[in-house]
Design an enzyme around this catalytic site. Structure first.
Site, PDB file in Angstrom:
ATOM      1  N   HIS A 206     -23.533  31.287   6.309  1.00 14.44           N
ATOM      2  CA  HIS A 206     -22.454  30.519   5.685  1.00 14.44           C
ATOM      3  C   HIS A 206     -22.323  30.986   4.235  1.00 14.44           C
ATOM      4  O   HIS A 206     -23.306  31.369   3.600  1.00 14.44           O
ATOM      5  CB  HIS A 206     -22.749  29.019   5.729  1.00 14.44           C
ATOM      6  CG  HIS A 206     -21.658  28.185   5.118  1.00 14.44           C
ATOM      7  ND1 HIS A 206     -20.349  28.257   5.527  1.00 14.44           N
ATOM      8  CD2 HIS A 206     -21.681  27.275   4.097  1.00 14.44           C
ATOM      9  CE1 HIS A 206     -19.617  27.425   4.811  1.00 14.44           C
ATOM     10  NE2 HIS A 206     -20.405  26.817   3.936  1.00 14.44           N
TER      11      HIS A 206
ATOM     12  N   CYS B  60     -15.411  30.925   6.329  1.00 16.18           N
ATOM     13  CA  CYS B  60     -16.158  30.623   5.110  1.00 16.18           C
ATOM     14  C   CYS B  60     -16.087  31.720   4.058  1.00 16.18           C
ATOM     15  O   CYS B  60     -15.939  31.433   2.867  1.00 16.18           O
ATOM     16  CB  CYS B  60     -17.605  30.284   5.438  1.00 16.18           C
ATOM     17  SG  CYS B  60     -18.557  31.618   6.193  1.00 16.18           S
TER      18      CYS B  60
ATOM     19  N   ASP C 276     -18.241  24.093  -2.376  1.00 12.39           N
ATOM     20  CA  ASP C 276     -17.971  24.694  -1.067  1.00 12.39           C
ATOM     21  C   ASP C 276     -16.571  24.298  -0.628  1.00 12.39           C
ATOM     22  O   ASP C 276     -16.285  23.110  -0.428  1.00 12.39           O
ATOM     23  CB  ASP C 276     -19.009  24.227  -0.051  1.00 12.39           C
ATOM     24  CG  ASP C 276     -18.958  25.022   1.252  1.00 12.39           C
ATOM     25  OD1 ASP C 276     -18.022  25.824   1.422  1.00 12.39           O
ATOM     26  OD2 ASP C 276     -19.858  24.832   2.097  1.00 12.39           O
TER      27      ASP C 276
END
Length: 397
Positions: free
Chosen positions: A345, A282, A368
């Site tokens: 995250h 991530c 994202d």
């Protein structure tokens, strides 16, 4: 008399870069330099002809085009006739315009204003000449230089406009930063070199846009660009920039923990002809997204959430299922749930207006690039208005 014929052009790459806030791009100092212009800016270029330019006789049109099938109606083709009687542009600032700046024998200088809504990408410019009142004797000349047009956070008509200069410096111009990882009890900042002005980054971003498949007619909309980037920064669906891996086996690539910036990732991607780079998690996806957005002129930042949860069945809870004997039920036909929790995250926020939403939902938007769930059958996420998320307005997320 034959139509006047262009024999050369000068695009004043560095001079125009200073006016367009693009003089920080390293490629401008190389032999491969090309014009980098921001939407809503004016730029100058000169045209030299095979004979003296006669304003009352010679017709000159400047044409700009992007994409395989340029179209005036779709905004991917622009035709600007030079009017010798119009010395300065006084037209609508939301539209393309051109004015004759200087005439010097066989050479003229013109001033062009780029629309603040123009599609972002690689444009081509060509010239069309003729004799006034005549048809069928047209001469066409294509300028060999490619012209890169990007977003302009300094221009109030651009959808990514930021009012405060210090915010532009932080979210567009800053080339280094920290991406927060670790745990909520022990957060650790990972230094990251975004390097959005390195010589290979902007061409890599343009290659990503091409691979995204986003129609050129929609590339003037920062909402659509941001959505496309959230998909193309990961490799799922479209062989994008970075391939994700979470099993700890990185022998055939680079461990996500080894990356310290985006340049090496972008360079490997470009040198391979657009093959996904192995591997990322991530924070790597987020760091690369900052780089791509900032090189295109979109204000962007990384955002970290600790004790992060993934709600896969939209219950707004993290669910686990057990049978009557206390045994955990894994995913099955009866139980379609992959909810999970992890330490942290990282995603991104991008800044833009949202004319497609009610007033008050513009500003920072969530995207994202980490592939977790599909949206319209593609692994992507956003842009989702932070204001809508904070208000719980699901209708506008």
């Amino acid at each position: 008399m034959d139509p006047i014929v262009p024999v050369g052009t000068e695009l004043y790459i560095k001079e125009n870069a200073a006016e367009c806030h693009t003089d920080m791009y390293d490629i401008l100092d190389s032999e491969a330099a090309f014009p980098i212009l921001r939407r809503g800016c004016t730029f100058y270029f000169a045209i030299r002809f095979n004979r003296e330019y006669i304003p009352t006789q010679d017709v000159v049109r400047v044409r700009f085009a992007i994409g395989p099938k340029p179209n005036v109606v779709k905004g991917t083709r622009v035709i600007l006739p030079i009017n010798p009687r119009k010395k300065r542009s006084i037209e609508d600032p939301n539209r393309w315009s051109i004015s004759l700046n200087r005439v010097d024998g066989d050479t003229i200088a013109v001033q062009v204003r780029v629309s603040p809504h123009a599609p972002v990408g690689i444009w081509k410019c060509s010239l069309q000449t003729n004799i006034a009142g005549e048809k069928g004797r047209r001469n066409d000349y294509e300028i060999p230089d490619e012209i890169y047009i990007i977003f302009n956070p300094w221009n109030s008509h651009d959808g990514v406009y930021m009012e405060k200069e210090e915010e532009i410096k932080e979210y567009v111009l800053n080339e280094v930063g920290k991406i927060w990882c670790g745990t909520f009890k022990k957060p650790t900042g990972k230094h990251w070199v975004f390097g959005q002005f390195d010589d290979i980054v902007l061409p890599s971003a343009m290659l990503l846009l091409e691979k995204s498949g986003l129609p050129h007619s929609e590339r003037g909309n920062p909402v659509m660009i941001a959505r496309a980037l959230s998909a193309i920064v990961n490799s799922v669906d479209d062989d994008g920039l970075v391939e994700g891996r979470w099993d700890g086996n990185y022998e055939d690539g680079t461990s996500p923990f080894a990356w310290t910036g985006s340049h090496a990732i972008m360079d490997q991607f470009l040198q391979s002809g657009g093959n996904p780079v192995k591997y990322g998690q991530c924070w790597v996806f987020s760091g690369a997204t900052v780089t791509v957005c900032r090189t295109l002129g979109i204000p962007c930042r990384s955002t970290t959430n600790y004790v992060s949860a993934h709600d896969t069945n939209r219950s707004m809870t993290v669910d686990k299922f057990f049978d009557m004997f206390g045994n955990k039920i894994e995913e099955s036909e009866e139980v379609d749930c992959k909810d999970s929790c992890w330490n942290f995250h990282v995603w991104n926020d991008v800044w833009m207006a949202r004319p497609d939403l009610p007033p008050g939902y513009g500003g920072w938007q969530i995207i994202d690039a980490t592939p977790q769930e599909t949206s319209d059958q593609v692994y992507r996420c956003g842009p989702a208005s932070i204001a809508a998320v904070q208000k719980g307005s699901k209708k506008f997320i």
